[in-house]
Design an enzyme around this catalytic site. Sequence first.
Site, PDB file in Angstrom:
ATOM      1  N   ALA A   6      27.450  -6.621  48.972  1.00  0.00           N
ATOM      2  CA  ALA A   6      26.760  -5.179  48.816  1.00  0.00           C
ATOM      3  C   ALA A   6      27.480  -3.964  49.430  1.00  0.00           C
ATOM      4  O   ALA A   6      26.913  -3.284  50.110  1.00  0.00           O
ATOM      5  CB  ALA A   6      25.282  -5.252  49.067  1.00  0.00           C
TER       6      ALA A   6
ATOM      7  N   PRO B 181      40.369  -9.259  52.313  1.00  0.00           N
ATOM      8  CA  PRO B 181      41.520  -8.370  52.953  1.00  0.00           C
ATOM      9  C   PRO B 181      42.924  -9.340  53.076  1.00  0.00           C
ATOM     10  O   PRO B 181      43.001 -10.384  52.559  1.00  0.00           O
ATOM     11  CB  PRO B 181      41.052  -8.451  54.402  1.00  0.00           C
ATOM     12  CG  PRO B 181      40.033  -9.584  54.480  1.00  0.00           C
ATOM     13  CD  PRO B 181      39.327  -9.986  53.140  1.00  0.00           C
TER      14      PRO B 181
ATOM     15  N   GLU C  77      36.757   4.996  44.960  1.00  0.00           N
ATOM     16  CA  GLU C  77      35.636   5.743  45.796  1.00  0.00           C
ATOM     17  C   GLU C  77      35.677   7.274  45.799  1.00  0.00           C
ATOM     18  O   GLU C  77      36.708   7.720  45.438  1.00  0.00           O
ATOM     19  CB  GLU C  77      36.282   5.285  47.163  1.00  0.00           C
ATOM     20  CG  GLU C  77      35.803   3.906  47.650  1.00  0.00           C
ATOM     21  CD  GLU C  77      36.186   3.468  49.285  1.00  0.00           C
ATOM     22  OE1 GLU C  77      36.237   4.072  49.882  1.00  0.00           O
ATOM     23  OE2 GLU C  77      36.570   2.163  49.085  1.00  0.00           O
TER      24      GLU C  77
ATOM     25  N   LYS D 187      44.292  -6.608  37.284  1.00  0.00           N
ATOM     26  CA  LYS D 187      43.798  -6.119  38.443  1.00  0.00           C
ATOM     27  C   LYS D 187      44.908  -5.698  39.481  1.00  0.00           C
ATOM     28  O   LYS D 187      45.009  -4.320  39.822  1.00  0.00           O
ATOM     29  CB  LYS D 187      42.538  -6.566  39.115  1.00  0.00           C
ATOM     30  CG  LYS D 187      42.038  -6.102  40.126  1.00  0.00           C
ATOM     31  CD  LYS D 187      41.447  -4.620  39.922  1.00  0.00           C
ATOM     32  CE  LYS D 187      41.359  -3.880  41.374  1.00  0.00           C
ATOM     33  NZ  LYS D 187      40.901  -2.285  41.219  1.00  0.00           N
TER      34      LYS D 187
ATOM     35  N   LEU E 105      49.486   2.284  39.620  1.00  0.00           N
ATOM     36  CA  LEU E 105      48.992   3.207  40.067  1.00  0.00           C
ATOM     37  C   LEU E 105      49.908   3.825  41.497  1.00  0.00           C
ATOM     38  O   LEU E 105      50.023   4.932  41.850  1.00  0.00           O
ATOM     39  CB  LEU E 105      47.483   3.266  40.360  1.00  0.00           C
ATOM     40  CG  LEU E 105      46.662   3.186  39.127  1.00  0.00           C
ATOM     41  CD1 LEU E 105      45.376   2.902  39.630  1.00  0.00           C
ATOM     42  CD2 LEU E 105      46.499   4.644  38.368  1.00  0.00           C
TER      43      LEU E 105
ATOM     44  N   CYS F 186      42.729  -0.768  49.342  1.00  0.00           N
ATOM     45  CA  CYS F 186      43.349  -1.659  48.155  1.00  0.00           C
ATOM     46  C   CYS F 186      44.675  -1.721  47.673  1.00  0.00           C
ATOM     47  O   CYS F 186      45.330  -2.642  47.620  1.00  0.00           O
ATOM     48  CB  CYS F 186      42.465  -1.594  47.051  1.00  0.00           C
ATOM     49  SG  CYS F 186      40.536  -2.291  47.196  1.00  0.00           S
TER      50      CYS F 186
ATOM     51  N   ARG G 201      39.912   3.101  55.727  1.00  0.00           N
ATOM     52  CA  ARG G 201      40.792   1.942  55.625  1.00  0.00           C
ATOM     53  C   ARG G 201      42.153   2.341  55.156  1.00  0.00           C
ATOM     54  O   ARG G 201      42.361   2.963  54.189  1.00  0.00           O
ATOM     55  CB  ARG G 201      39.916   0.957  55.043  1.00  0.00           C
ATOM     56  CG  ARG G 201      38.605   0.508  55.528  1.00  0.00           C
ATOM     57  CD  ARG G 201      38.007  -0.529  54.552  1.00  0.00           C
ATOM     58  NE  ARG G 201      37.407   0.085  53.183  1.00  0.00           N
ATOM     59  CZ  ARG G 201      36.867  -0.663  52.436  1.00  0.00           C
ATOM     60  NH1 ARG G 201      36.539  -2.001  52.723  1.00  0.00           N
ATOM     61  NH2 ARG G 201      36.275  -0.253  51.321  1.00  0.00           N
TER      62      ARG G 201
ATOM     63  N   ARG H 111      48.809  17.654  51.888  1.00  0.00           N
ATOM     64  CA  ARG H 111      48.129  17.328  50.706  1.00  0.00           C
ATOM     65  C   ARG H 111      48.357  18.450  49.477  1.00  0.00           C
ATOM     66  O   ARG H 111      47.811  18.406  48.695  1.00  0.00           O
ATOM     67  CB  ARG H 111      46.713  17.015  50.860  1.00  0.00           C
ATOM     68  CG  ARG H 111      46.212  15.772  51.829  1.00  0.00           C
ATOM     69  CD  ARG H 111      46.359  14.497  50.979  1.00  0.00           C
ATOM     70  NE  ARG H 111      46.041  13.384  51.739  1.00  0.00           N
ATOM     71  CZ  ARG H 111      45.902  12.559  50.998  1.00  0.00           C
ATOM     72  NH1 ARG H 111      46.089  12.180  49.870  1.00  0.00           N
ATOM     73  NH2 ARG H 111      45.374  11.190  51.930  1.00  0.00           N
TER      74      ARG H 111
END
Length: 435
Positions: free
Chosen positions: A9, A55, A127, A182, A189, A238, A308, A413
């Site tokens: 979860a 991971p 996210e 995936k 990307l 990821c 992360r 940025r």
Amino acid sequence: MVKICCIGAGYVGGPTMAVIALNREAMPGKNLFFSTNVEKHVSEADIIFVSVNTPTKTRGLGAGKAADLTYWESAARMIADVSKSDKIVVEKSTVPVKTAEAIEKILTHNSKGINYQILSNPEFLAEGTAIEDLFSPDRVLIGGRETPDGQRAIKALKDVYAHWVPEDRIICTNLWSAELSKLAANAFLAQRISSVNAMSALCEATGADVSQVSHAIGKDTRIGPKFLNSSVGFGGSCFQKDILNLVYICECNGLTEVANYWKQVIKVNDYQKSRFVNRVVSSMFNTVSGKKIAILGFAFKKDTGDTRETPAIDVCNGLLGDKAWLSIYDPQVTEDQIQRDLAMKKFDWDHPVHLQPMSPTSVKQVTVVWDAYEATKNAHGLCILTEWDEFKSLDFQRIFDNMQKPAFVFDGRNVVNADKLREIGFIVYSIGKPL
Ligand code: NAD
Ligand code: UGA
């Protein structure tokens, strides 16, 4: 009524189940439950999603590249142990292509006559926008066996999504295409960001402006305008992990050239982070030793507290290596998390058991504060490492007045108005832009 259970979860499992529960037809009362009694719920469920973490392996064969499937395997063994009826097992975690074959072996060995159908249903949410992405996904991908049982399982999962996702957005493929898509999507990307970041280095060398270049090429409908923001580097749990995983699979299949092609995406990302550190140090008269540098933003992107693989870790470590004193502010990341991240070895973030004690140097050289003005007080320079909206509306005159002079801004940025800051008196370095 099908019963759905999800093992894991976290960032993916929690929101995904919440959105599925919300979209079931009217139920008498609550239909979303969180429980630690995983055996009971697995044995009662018809469809079991597995969205545990996968991971990068830190030890043994494939260390530093291959996916660590320990959590996945233990979930599969538990499903095999407690199941008493037929199950559809859904790979929600991102896994290497062909994982379903291994999972199938674990499940069907000792299956007590139970029929297991494995489906690959990778998640594409990002996210910070998880709920929006789940509400209206670009597509839902379901891969399954090309047998009648496999097709029935695909149909059952498709029916779950069809409650809110238009049918033409639900793509059904074979298992291996879904698993590989995936990894491919994340690789494409990330490659886009490394491509624009590679251009940013050339922009800095030639006087071109990377934002103008991105805008110009993005107008080509074949390229498209999204995901072309140059930055200090991509982060997150990821992109790097999945590309390393892809590279490892290519190498295992003897495809060295293909592996090297994708490896380069990570190399350019590492180059972008070290280029940023070098720019800070070289423009501050070749040393930051003993100088206070404010770090604004530590999360890997805005609207999340997730750190992360954030580029901020490498940038901070680079500056600490040159003996800078850092004062860090992020609106959502805790001091404890930042200190832990700066003391951790690469890949340890997703292997809590390997956590090292904090190194005394980083504790002494790093302070974490809860305000951008506090972070920048008496600083020689400030680095913007996350594109938080609030950084756009800071009172930079106030910040300038309280900084050492010359006052440097390094915008990792491209969120601040460099011209306005220069008018105030700052020396401003933006990514991929002329000075
Ligand atoms: P996470 O670490 O936030 O969540 C995984 C959860 O699984 C953890 O809470 C962990 O405690 C739990 N878990 C592990 N083993 C378990 C077990 N045997 N029983 C019960 N719970 C167990 O990870 P995440 O970010 O949600 O990612 C999960 C998977 O989804 C990964 O494969 C990731 O690559 C993929 N993914 C992540 C994102 C994202 O934005 N974070 C997006 C798409 C895909
Ligand atoms: C990414 C993908 O976008 C999701 O589709 C995928 O499901 C997810 O990975 C996953 O598999 O975990 P996420 O990592 O949450 O989602 O965030 P992104 O918005 O993709 O940003 C990743 C990194 O790239 C961030 O550090 C971000 O700042 C950086 N980025 C993004 C850029 O530097 N430039 C851009 O133009 C876009």
